[in-house]
Design a protein around this motif. Sequence first.
Motif, PDB file in Angstrom:
ATOM      1  N   HIS A 176       2.208   1.676  -3.346  1.00  9.58           N
ATOM      2  CA  HIS A 176       1.151   2.445  -4.429  1.00  9.58           C
ATOM      3  C   HIS A 176       1.148   3.955  -3.960  1.00  9.58           C
ATOM      4  O   HIS A 176       1.190   4.804  -4.877  1.00  9.58           O
ATOM      5  CB  HIS A 176      -0.140   1.743  -4.272  1.00  9.58           C
ATOM      6  CG  HIS A 176      -0.284   0.528  -5.083  1.00  9.58           C
ATOM      7  ND1 HIS A 176      -0.372   0.614  -6.544  1.00  9.58           N
ATOM      8  CD2 HIS A 176      -0.108  -0.855  -4.638  1.00  9.58           C
ATOM      9  CE1 HIS A 176      -0.322  -0.776  -7.003  1.00  9.58           C
ATOM     10  NE2 HIS A 176      -0.170  -1.416  -5.828  1.00  9.58           N
ATOM     11  N   SER A 227      -4.086  -5.326  -1.065  1.00  5.96           N
ATOM     12  CA  SER A 227      -4.059  -4.319  -0.087  1.00  5.96           C
ATOM     13  C   SER A 227      -3.768  -4.919   1.276  1.00  5.96           C
ATOM     14  O   SER A 227      -4.376  -6.271   1.429  1.00  5.96           O
ATOM     15  CB  SER A 227      -5.171  -3.541   0.354  1.00  5.96           C
ATOM     16  OG  SER A 227      -4.955  -2.707   1.443  1.00  5.96           O
ATOM     17  N   LYS A 228      -2.868  -4.657   2.133  1.00  5.45           N
ATOM     18  CA  LYS A 228      -2.662  -5.419   3.502  1.00  5.45           C
ATOM     19  C   LYS A 228      -3.102  -4.531   4.492  1.00  5.45           C
ATOM     20  O   LYS A 228      -3.056  -4.937   5.621  1.00  5.45           O
ATOM     21  CB  LYS A 228      -0.928  -5.097   3.596  1.00  5.45           C
ATOM     22  CG  LYS A 228      -0.138  -6.462   2.942  1.00  5.45           C
ATOM     23  CD  LYS A 228       1.098  -6.215   3.487  1.00  5.45           C
ATOM     24  CE  LYS A 228       1.935  -7.423   3.054  1.00  5.45           C
ATOM     25  NZ  LYS A 228       3.138  -7.289   3.626  1.00  5.45           N
ATOM     26  N   ASP A 261       0.755  -1.287  -0.081  1.00  6.62           N
ATOM     27  CA  ASP A 261      -0.124  -0.011  -0.103  1.00  6.62           C
ATOM     28  C   ASP A 261       0.761   1.144   0.067  1.00  6.62           C
ATOM     29  O   ASP A 261       0.493   2.205  -0.705  1.00  6.62           O
ATOM     30  CB  ASP A 261      -0.795   0.118   1.287  1.00  6.62           C
ATOM     31  CG  ASP A 261      -1.720  -1.114   1.268  1.00  6.62           C
ATOM     32  OD1 ASP A 261      -2.727  -1.396   0.451  1.00  6.62           O
ATOM     33  OD2 ASP A 261      -1.540  -1.903   2.180  1.00  6.62           O
TER      34      ASP A 261
END
Lengths: 491, 491
Positions: free
Chosen positions: A271, A489-490, A268
């Motif tokens: 990004h 996503s984490k 994330d």
Amino acid sequence: MSSHLLSLAIWVPIVGGIIVLALGSERRCAARWVSLAFAIAGFLVTIPLFTSFDAAKSGMQFVEMGSWIPRFNVNYFLGVDGISVLFVLLNAFITILVVLAGWEVIEDKVAQYMAAFLIMSGLMNGIFSALDAVLFYVFFEASLIPMYIIIGVWGGPNRVYAAFKFFLYTLLGSLLMLVALIYLFLESGGSFNILDWHVLRLEMGPQVLIFIAFLMSFAVKVPMWPVHTWLPDAHVEAPTGGSVVLAAIALKLGAYGFVRFSLPITPDASHYMAPFIITLSLIAVVYIGFVALVQADMKKLVAYSSISHMGFVTLGFFIFNQLGVEGALIQMLSHGFVSGAMFLCIGVMYDRVHSRQISDYGGVVNTMPKFAAFFLFFAMANSGLPATSGFVGEFMVALGAIKFNFWVGLTAATTLVLGAAYTLWMVKRVAFGAVANHHVAELTDINGREFLVLALLAIAVLAMGVYPFPFTDVMHASVDNLLKHVAVSKL
Amino acid sequence: MLNNFVMPDLYPAAPEIFLLCMACLILLVDLFLGDYQRWVTAMMAQIALVGCAAITWVTADTQVVLTFSNMFVDDLFADFLKLVVYVTVSVVLIYSRGYLQARNLDKGEFYLLVLFATLGMMVMISAAHLLTLYLGLELMSLCLYALVAIDRDSARATEAAMKYFVLGALASGLLLYGMSMVYGATGSLEIGGIAQALHQGAANKTVLVFGLVFLVAGVAFKLGVVPFHMWVPDVYHGAPTAVTLFISTAPKLAAFAMAMRLLVYGLFELAEQWQIMVMIMAVLSIAIGNLAAIAQTNIKRMLAYSGISHMGFLLLALMSGVVGQDRHFALNAYSSALYYAVAYVLMSLASFGTVLLLSRAGYEAENLEDFKGLNRRSPWFAAVMLTVMFSMAGIPFFVGFFAKFSVLLAAVDAGYVGIAVFAVLFSLVGAFYYLRVVKLMYFDPPADTAPIQATTDMRIVLSVNGIAVALFGLFPQAIMAFCTYALLRSL
């Protein structure tokens, strides 16, 4: 499947280096031959890594696992995937060339010179195959020591400054990474396993901080603009072999770090920070390209061209598509061959004239026709001529970048013009025209050893340019897996 | 009256009693020896240490045994530290001999003072009572003051001894004052009794904290951390190098034991209070030690400041034991502090050992310049020094890295991420001056081409010492695990 190939790839050169050291400074000839034997042995043990690599699998292969420091749950955990296996091979291959390149040129402390390169080669293999963060870090840091010695002992007039700058710059980055690694260890409940961290959930705040810590470390190593200033100094002062290893392997460590750590552990944040990284990469590509254009020192010119090319690599990673990432990896490999070859070419001339200034040359083709042919060929590859390896990577990344955003792609593509401009202009001034001075007039063409070294590289560059599929096939599954992973996503 | 006398259990104190007897025996024997027979004294001192080691080893068990009316404790922590002290002192004696002979200082007094100081350290390590602790401390300190002044004709050494004595006496005074406060508040001089009184909450907090400040100051003086570090560079510089070697090694272990006994065993309930003080001292020591070391041209002073920063790192672990009321960090933190102390002593031995190696009759190799070109004079000992310097800088694969690593891990675990980042950034500063030594040894031509004169035993032991720094880095688990185990059994 349990095998010890990776351990061999790491420890054969290191043990070889220690044996060479033990030979002492008196037995030069023995030191050279023993080093060559170990460099070749080190390459031979990596060949099965390629031949028996299962390209269909995306996971780690040739895994080795043993307990190292149970107190902190640190393991001797090795393995390669499609991304890292090629770098182990590249490294082992370059080591042979470096040993050959320093054959007659190095007369002072031959054993220590050869040993430093062998040990470094083993450490680099360790970096590419470590799957335990502490093991990775240990190899990552330890590899600074031989390079520091190489630059400082066999380097040029300003070698001390360059060696310190190199060491401290890179140490700064990696120390912050150490704190991030310790944080991740505690966050993951006591594991240093990088693969565990890939699936570790993290909040956005910590992710960004970890990403920045990694960025500090890897950006210096790549090097990205604006923390690139150590590289031209280090390259100019380092002996030829040192420059080759720096350009061909050491710069790849940073880029590799992005793929192994930053992208999968903090997707994330990656990004989120991507526009920033892309901007830095584009600045590196364009601005550093212009800087390269005005260099009067050949080594400096190639050093700046390396930074510009590595900007392409980081760009490729952070546009998050298959073309971009694979192109970046191909670019890394290709740059390993091409920049190594460029530094070797400059080394060949430097050994004869003892100058790296472009203005001291001119008309080299008249006295060294064979050499000039190689020089021109590698220069073409450096500027990304189709059918050389340089083209494949740049083309893929540019294509990926256009997919991502037209303007980013367009800006990146200017490198094809700039690269051609600075490289070919240098070749024109050095190799062509009338014989400039009596130094050039007295030049002798390359001998068998130099021919062998350059020819091996030329074959590699050409093969990769004409038929890159063996390379892309190996990395395909792993890159695919990486991108899928990064897309999730984490949070 | 005599009927009330109970013979204390002497068994737990057997090593101390043995050393005392041996020291007295040596005192007598030495009277009958001429200067040319001094090897007998040296040999007897070694035998005394080996005997102590054997007794400690044989009597070591996992029980905590108190004796002399709870004034003396024999636990695994003490046994472990004592064993390290024996090894250290034994190595010190071997390194020192040639240096002392060359300066006509190879007197029986040296060996006796070293042995009595060792006895003092052992008493400190095993102290379970404030008086025992003070007794051991004074026995050690007085011997050290005398040792610094052992070269009576040297004005610099006398000045250093004076400074050491005055400041040391002041520190002892502070410590005693603090002890009296603690006694006043808790009504006990036994360390166990103090802890118990605190646990029951019976003590007057104001008086207690007031006393605590003085105790911490006294401990800090002995460790040599900022702001109680002023004596360190002057004493290290002024004392004969052999004595500097001694002061910089074993007493640090004893001071660490004192810190553990007082702060952790005795005043653990007040951890929140003393941790703040320790934190400030740790931060200042790391910063000032590293910064001041850069400016030094004398290697003894440089190593003195580097020692200050190392002690700061040790405190970093000491302050990470308790978070709020949560104590499960304690074992990790204190065992990493113990490991750091042992690692530091190992490195310090080798670094001063190399300084001694380069010194010869009428020539003190104490300036950084004297290390110039060591690689040409002796590649092997240059490599040993290189190992030690990189180890001190915290570069893997050497023991110093894992010491720093475990301390950082403890600090981050306790939530001090900011301080950990601060500490690693100052390690970067530290790397500069360690690298400078490597630069002098490897990059510069030798200024002094005299062959290295050293006895065979010194060469062997120094080599083993250097290899140990590397090997304990490659395989850190054994000592690390033992540190943890020793503390687990005695906390």
